[in-house]
Scaffold this active site. Sequence first.
Site, PDB file in Angstrom:
ATOM      1  N   ASN A  13      63.831  -5.499  60.200  1.00 43.34           N
ATOM      2  CA  ASN A  13      64.844  -5.007  61.131  1.00 43.34           C
ATOM      3  C   ASN A  13      65.665  -6.132  61.747  1.00 43.34           C
ATOM      4  OD1 ASN A  13      64.118  -2.231  60.896  1.00 43.34           O
ATOM      5  ND2 ASN A  13      62.335  -2.619  62.183  1.00 43.34           N
ATOM      6  N   LYS A  25      61.782   4.344  52.771  1.00 45.03           N
ATOM      7  CA  LYS A  25      62.370   4.906  53.980  1.00 45.03           C
ATOM      8  C   LYS A  25      63.479   5.878  53.598  1.00 45.03           C
ATOM      9  CE  LYS A  25      61.777   1.446  57.631  1.00 45.03           C
ATOM     10  NZ  LYS A  25      62.503   0.579  58.588  1.00 45.03           N
ATOM     11  N   HIS A  74      69.215  -5.547  62.917  1.00 43.56           N
ATOM     12  CA  HIS A  74      69.456  -4.111  62.958  1.00 43.56           C
ATOM     13  C   HIS A  74      69.510  -3.532  64.373  1.00 43.56           C
ATOM     14  CE1 HIS A  74      68.745  -4.485  58.709  1.00 43.56           C
ATOM     15  NE2 HIS A  74      68.967  -3.200  58.517  1.00 43.56           N
ATOM     16  N   HIS A  89      72.807  -1.704  64.201  1.00 45.85           N
ATOM     17  CA  HIS A  89      72.883  -0.245  64.226  1.00 45.85           C
ATOM     18  C   HIS A  89      73.688   0.249  65.419  1.00 45.85           C
ATOM     19  CE1 HIS A  89      69.185   0.941  61.542  1.00 45.85           C
ATOM     20  NE2 HIS A  89      70.262   0.636  60.837  1.00 45.85           N
ATOM     21  N   ARG A 145      56.271  -5.215  58.579  1.00 46.47           N
ATOM     22  CA  ARG A 145      57.511  -4.660  58.018  1.00 46.47           C
ATOM     23  C   ARG A 145      58.645  -4.633  59.036  1.00 46.47           C
ATOM     24  NH1 ARG A 145      58.264   0.664  54.081  1.00 46.47           N
ATOM     25  NH2 ARG A 145      60.531   0.549  53.995  1.00 46.47           N
ATOM     26  N   LYS A 168      61.292  -8.056  49.753  1.00 45.85           N
ATOM     27  CA  LYS A 168      61.074  -6.783  50.442  1.00 45.85           C
ATOM     28  C   LYS A 168      59.795  -6.111  49.955  1.00 45.85           C
ATOM     29  CE  LYS A 168      62.997  -2.569  52.159  1.00 45.85           C
ATOM     30  NZ  LYS A 168      64.166  -1.698  52.369  1.00 45.85           N
ATOM     31  N   GLU A 171      72.239  -7.529  53.665  1.00 42.02           N
ATOM     32  CA  GLU A 171      70.792  -7.356  53.542  1.00 42.02           C
ATOM     33  C   GLU A 171      70.166  -8.476  52.708  1.00 42.02           C
ATOM     34  OE1 GLU A 171      69.015  -5.330  55.164  1.00 42.02           O
ATOM     35  OE2 GLU A 171      70.272  -3.638  55.756  1.00 42.02           O
ATOM     36  N   ARG A 211      57.374  20.743  50.649  1.00 39.50           N
ATOM     37  CA  ARG A 211      56.457  19.771  51.260  1.00 39.50           C
ATOM     38  C   ARG A 211      56.306  18.496  50.440  1.00 39.50           C
ATOM     39  NH1 ARG A 211      53.651  24.689  52.630  1.00 39.50           N
ATOM     40  NH2 ARG A 211      53.837  25.065  54.879  1.00 39.50           N
ATOM     41  N   HIS A 237      77.540  -0.698  56.961  1.00 43.62           N
ATOM     42  CA  HIS A 237      76.214  -1.032  57.475  1.00 43.62           C
ATOM     43  C   HIS A 237      75.937  -2.528  57.340  1.00 43.62           C
ATOM     44  CE1 HIS A 237      71.949  -0.791  58.326  1.00 43.62           C
ATOM     45  NE2 HIS A 237      71.685  -1.388  57.163  1.00 43.62           N
ATOM     46  N   GLU A 278      55.439   0.453  58.493  1.00 44.28           N
ATOM     47  CA  GLU A 278      56.105  -0.289  59.562  1.00 44.28           C
ATOM     48  C   GLU A 278      55.295  -0.286  60.859  1.00 44.28           C
ATOM     49  OE1 GLU A 278      60.736  -0.963  60.234  1.00 44.28           O
ATOM     50  OE2 GLU A 278      60.075   0.909  61.118  1.00 44.28           O
TER      51      GLU A 278
END
Length: 362
Positions: free
Chosen positions: A244, A142, A247, A251, A240, A226, A184, A120, A263, A236
């Site tokens: 993206n 993330k 993206h 993506h 935030r 960032k 990025e 956990r 990527h 997000e």
Amino acid sequence: MDRLYVDLGRRSYDIVFSDSFSELGEETKKLGDIKKILIVTDTNVAPLYLDEAAAELKKTGAEVSFYTVPAGEEHKNISTVTDICAACIQNGLDRKSMIAALGGGVVGDMAGFAAAIYMRGIDFIQIPTTLLAQSDSSVGGKTGVDLMAGKNIIGAFHQPRLVYINVSTLKTLPEEQFISGMGEVIKHGIIRDKEFFDYLKENTGAVKSLDGGVFIEMSKRNCSIKAEVVKSDERENGLRAILNFGHTTGHAVESAFGFKLTHGECVGLGAIAASHIAYERGMISGAELDEIISVFKSYGFKTRVLLPPYEEIIAFMQNDKKKVSGRLTFVLPAGIGSVVRTNDVTEKEIISALGFIDEKNA
């Protein structure tokens, strides 16, 4: 050595910038009494940096073991994560133990996700060795893995305790991975900081030379953008989402190609596609669109590629986890250094943008 503090209350951490691993053990030791550390790395990185990183981490007094995963995005799946968790069990890690992610974004995402779910949740640190990981994925918490339906469909927010960036690792980086990472970096300038975008435009040669001093400066400025966004919106729920940019299309293109493009290359293509939509809407000028394309080109990006069928790309877009009430969210530039979010982009606009980055129309 330099550092940047990411202020997230109890989940705050330092990003350390260096040109060697020599301070890794000392920086990790500051995190407390750690009994066991499992280094997760991949088959590309292990021969280059595992021994050096392990020797430094042993200076913490912890028992250090390692687990090596196959390199490549195609292995970024739940099966590999369960293998990492099994390695944690085999090496006796408990809730006071730590995972160290040594490698690129794929390793960082999987190791971080394993840390988020093992018992956990246990601590982990990021030791990114690629420009993509150093500039983006290692910062912000993330973590996740891919499904056939798309990228990062399963994941969790789990902040690292430390990010240790050794810029000298970039000297062993293949050119395509350097280009991928710059996707990025350039993105951050477009969405948030025109001065940084201009710095990248005016210092292309120095950045591409991989000079350690230049890269530490660039990396700190990039990560500060960032970190500022993540501090304002860790989960997000608002600001935030501007990260993206590029993206939504990127993506989908990456998935449609079966991850045969990197990527960062796909983020670059997605950024140009989004900028084209903004231009057609009158949000940016033709000169600004040309400037964005020019900077991507100057760092080696292909600004047009031979795309798969558009309907395949759009189908992957429909699996985007950032959809709200069934509608796709796009981040569009409103000038270099500023962006807006919108969910009213039409399929006609998407097809036009895909046509703009399709080599068939060159």
